[in-house]
Design an enzyme around this catalytic site. Structure first.
Site, PDB file in Angstrom:
ATOM      1  N   ASP A  17      -5.480  -0.182  -2.033  1.00 40.01           N
ATOM      2  CA  ASP A  17      -6.264  -1.058  -2.904  1.00 40.01           C
ATOM      3  C   ASP A  17      -7.562  -1.529  -2.267  1.00 40.01           C
ATOM      4  O   ASP A  17      -7.765  -1.438  -1.046  1.00 40.01           O
ATOM      5  CB  ASP A  17      -5.446  -2.308  -3.245  1.00 40.01           C
ATOM      6  N   LYS A  64      -7.091   6.615  10.345  1.00 36.46           N
ATOM      7  CA  LYS A  64      -8.534   6.487  10.605  1.00 36.46           C
ATOM      8  C   LYS A  64      -8.699   6.203  12.096  1.00 36.46           C
ATOM      9  O   LYS A  64      -8.923   5.046  12.493  1.00 36.46           O
ATOM     10  CB  LYS A  64      -9.123   5.313   9.792  1.00 36.46           C
ATOM     11  N   GLY A 104       0.779  -1.237   0.000  1.00 36.00           N
ATOM     12  CA  GLY A 104       0.000   0.000   0.000  1.00 36.00           C
ATOM     13  C   GLY A 104       0.808   1.282   0.000  1.00 36.00           C
ATOM     14  O   GLY A 104       0.370   2.297  -0.531  1.00 36.00           O
ATOM     15  N   ASP A 110      -5.315   1.830  10.523  1.00 36.83           N
ATOM     16  CA  ASP A 110      -6.738   1.521  10.652  1.00 36.83           C
ATOM     17  C   ASP A 110      -6.978   0.992  12.068  1.00 36.83           C
ATOM     18  O   ASP A 110      -7.107   1.762  13.008  1.00 36.83           O
ATOM     19  CB  ASP A 110      -7.083   0.507   9.552  1.00 36.83           C
ATOM     20  N   ARG A 150      -5.027   0.818  -7.063  1.00 35.59           N
ATOM     21  CA  ARG A 150      -3.784   1.388  -6.519  1.00 35.59           C
ATOM     22  C   ARG A 150      -3.237   2.507  -7.397  1.00 35.59           C
ATOM     23  O   ARG A 150      -2.515   3.379  -6.932  1.00 35.59           O
ATOM     24  CB  ARG A 150      -2.700   0.299  -6.411  1.00 35.59           C
ATOM     25  N   GLU A 190       4.004   4.327   6.033  1.00 38.50           N
ATOM     26  CA  GLU A 190       2.843   3.425   5.975  1.00 38.50           C
ATOM     27  C   GLU A 190       1.690   4.117   5.253  1.00 38.50           C
ATOM     28  O   GLU A 190       1.522   5.331   5.361  1.00 38.50           O
ATOM     29  CB  GLU A 190       2.450   3.024   7.412  1.00 38.50           C
ATOM     30  N   ASP A 191       0.890   3.356   4.539  1.00 40.79           N
ATOM     31  CA  ASP A 191      -0.211   3.973   3.807  1.00 40.79           C
ATOM     32  C   ASP A 191      -1.331   4.440   4.731  1.00 40.79           C
ATOM     33  O   ASP A 191      -1.790   5.569   4.649  1.00 40.79           O
ATOM     34  CB  ASP A 191      -0.758   3.036   2.707  1.00 40.79           C
ATOM     35  N   PHE A 251     -13.795   3.323   3.827  1.00 42.75           N
ATOM     36  CA  PHE A 251     -12.762   2.569   3.107  1.00 42.75           C
ATOM     37  C   PHE A 251     -12.319   3.355   1.888  1.00 42.75           C
ATOM     38  O   PHE A 251     -13.147   3.776   1.077  1.00 42.75           O
ATOM     39  CB  PHE A 251     -13.276   1.185   2.693  1.00 42.75           C
ATOM     40  N   VAL A 252     -11.001   3.573   1.787  1.00 42.69           N
ATOM     41  CA  VAL A 252     -10.481   4.406   0.703  1.00 42.69           C
ATOM     42  C   VAL A 252      -9.529   3.631  -0.195  1.00 42.69           C
ATOM     43  O   VAL A 252      -8.909   2.638   0.231  1.00 42.69           O
ATOM     44  CB  VAL A 252      -9.774   5.671   1.258  1.00 42.69           C
TER      45      VAL A 252
HETATM   46  P1  IMP Z   1      -4.467  -2.079  10.462  1.00 42.84           P
HETATM   47  O1  IMP Z   1      -3.518  -3.155  10.877  1.00 42.84           O
HETATM   48  O2  IMP Z   1      -5.895  -2.449  10.732  1.00 42.84           O
HETATM   49  O3  IMP Z   1      -4.114  -0.725  11.016  1.00 42.84           O
HETATM   50  O4  IMP Z   1      -4.445  -2.014   8.883  1.00 42.84           O
HETATM   51  C1  IMP Z   1      -3.443  -1.487   8.171  1.00 42.84           C
HETATM   52  C2  IMP Z   1      -3.511  -1.981   6.746  1.00 42.84           C
HETATM   53  O5  IMP Z   1      -4.849  -2.295   6.312  1.00 42.84           O
HETATM   54  C3  IMP Z   1      -3.037  -0.901   5.826  1.00 42.84           C
HETATM   55  O6  IMP Z   1      -1.646  -0.958   5.635  1.00 42.84           O
HETATM   56  C4  IMP Z   1      -3.812  -1.167   4.566  1.00 42.84           C
HETATM   57  O7  IMP Z   1      -3.096  -2.054   3.731  1.00 42.84           O
HETATM   58  C5  IMP Z   1      -5.096  -1.834   5.010  1.00 42.84           C
HETATM   59  N1  IMP Z   1      -6.213  -0.873   5.052  1.00 42.84           N
HETATM   60  C6  IMP Z   1      -6.837  -0.375   6.117  1.00 42.84           C
HETATM   61  N2  IMP Z   1      -7.801   0.500   5.806  1.00 42.84           N
HETATM   62  C7  IMP Z   1      -7.779   0.565   4.453  1.00 42.84           C
HETATM   63  C8  IMP Z   1      -8.546   1.346   3.495  1.00 42.84           C
HETATM   64  O8  IMP Z   1      -9.417   2.163   3.803  1.00 42.84           O
HETATM   65  N3  IMP Z   1      -8.219   1.115   2.192  1.00 42.84           N
HETATM   66  C9  IMP Z   1      -7.248   0.258   1.790  1.00 42.84           C
HETATM   67  N4  IMP Z   1      -6.506  -0.459   2.648  1.00 42.84           N
HETATM   68  C10 IMP Z   1      -6.773  -0.311   3.964  1.00 42.84           C
HETATM   69 MG    MG Z   2      -3.262  -3.068   1.792  1.00 40.03          MG
END
Ligand code: IMP
Ligand code: MG
Length: 180
Positions: A164, A136, A49, A108, A170, A104-105, A157-158
């Site tokens: 992606d 987020k 990402g 979440d 992407r 990091e992208d 969700f973006v």
């Molecule tokens: P976390 O471990 O839940 O914080 O998730 C992090 C990863 O989930 C990110 O690096 C993304 O790859 C993916 N992710 C979380 N939210 C989104 C979104 O809104 N769009 C796309 N990928 C997301």
């Molecule tokens: Mg991802």
């Protein structure tokens, strides 16, 4: 990917324009250039990402730096976090020689970055900071805060600019809300 699930048929609306992204990345690069001048800097992008964010961020950094990639997966397919984080590609460098910035992208639930930073800290980097393109905060399941966040968005969700839905979208130059 054969069994990737993508429920996003199209993008609903643009949340963050290409120009807004460019300006924010430039500001982040300037901050890094000021704060890490004279230091051995390694920018580590989280695949997949953050591949575009990392490429743009390191070009916005005007001091010498190295780049690397790490791949961690907490989302297997689709859009639901599993809570389980695997490092599937590791940084091939002795981190004790570097001030490390993780690019990091999106943060979440926080599972990915919490696990990743805990593991990387065990390798004694000179310092460790997380630069997150998007946060987020409403979705957080574990206590985690990035050191620098470019954009904070609500619980939606973006896609685009590296992010992606089922490996699609992407390549969009902006960040958009995904449509179902
Ligand atoms: P976390 O471990 O839940 O914080 O998730 C992090 C990863 O989930 C990110 O690096 C993304 O790859 C993916 N992710 C979380 N939210 C989104 C979104 O809104 N769009 C796309 N990928 C997301
Ligand atoms: Mg991802």
């Amino acid at each position: 990917m054969e069994n990737a699930v993508c429920s996003c048929a199209e993008v609903k609306r643009i949340l963050i324009s290409a120009e807004e992204i460019e300006n924010a990345v430039k500001a982040a690069g300037e901050k890094i250039s000021r704060e890490y001048a004279g230091k051995s800097l390694l920018i580590a992008g989280v695949l997949t990402g953050a591949f575009i964010f990392t490429a743009d961020l390191c070009r916005a950094v005007k001091i010498p730096c190295e780049t690397a990639f790490i791949k961690a997966s907490s989302y297997n397919d689709g859009t639901v976090s599993s809570g389980k984080v695997d490092i599937t590609l590791d940084i091939d460098r002795d981190l004790s020689a570097y001030h490390v910035i993780i690019a990091e992208d999106i943060i979440d639930t926080g599972y990915t970055m919490k696990a990743l930073t805990e593991r990387l800290r065990q390798r004694s980097p000179k310092s460790l900071a997380v630069y997150a393109l998007i946060d987020k905060p409403e979705r957080r399941k574990v206590d985690f805060r990035a050191d620098y966040t470019l954009f904070t968005i609500p619980d939606t969700f973006v896609v685009g600019y590296g992010l992606d839905c089922g490996e699609k979208f992407r390549n969009l130059p902006y960040i958009a809300e995904a449509g179902i």
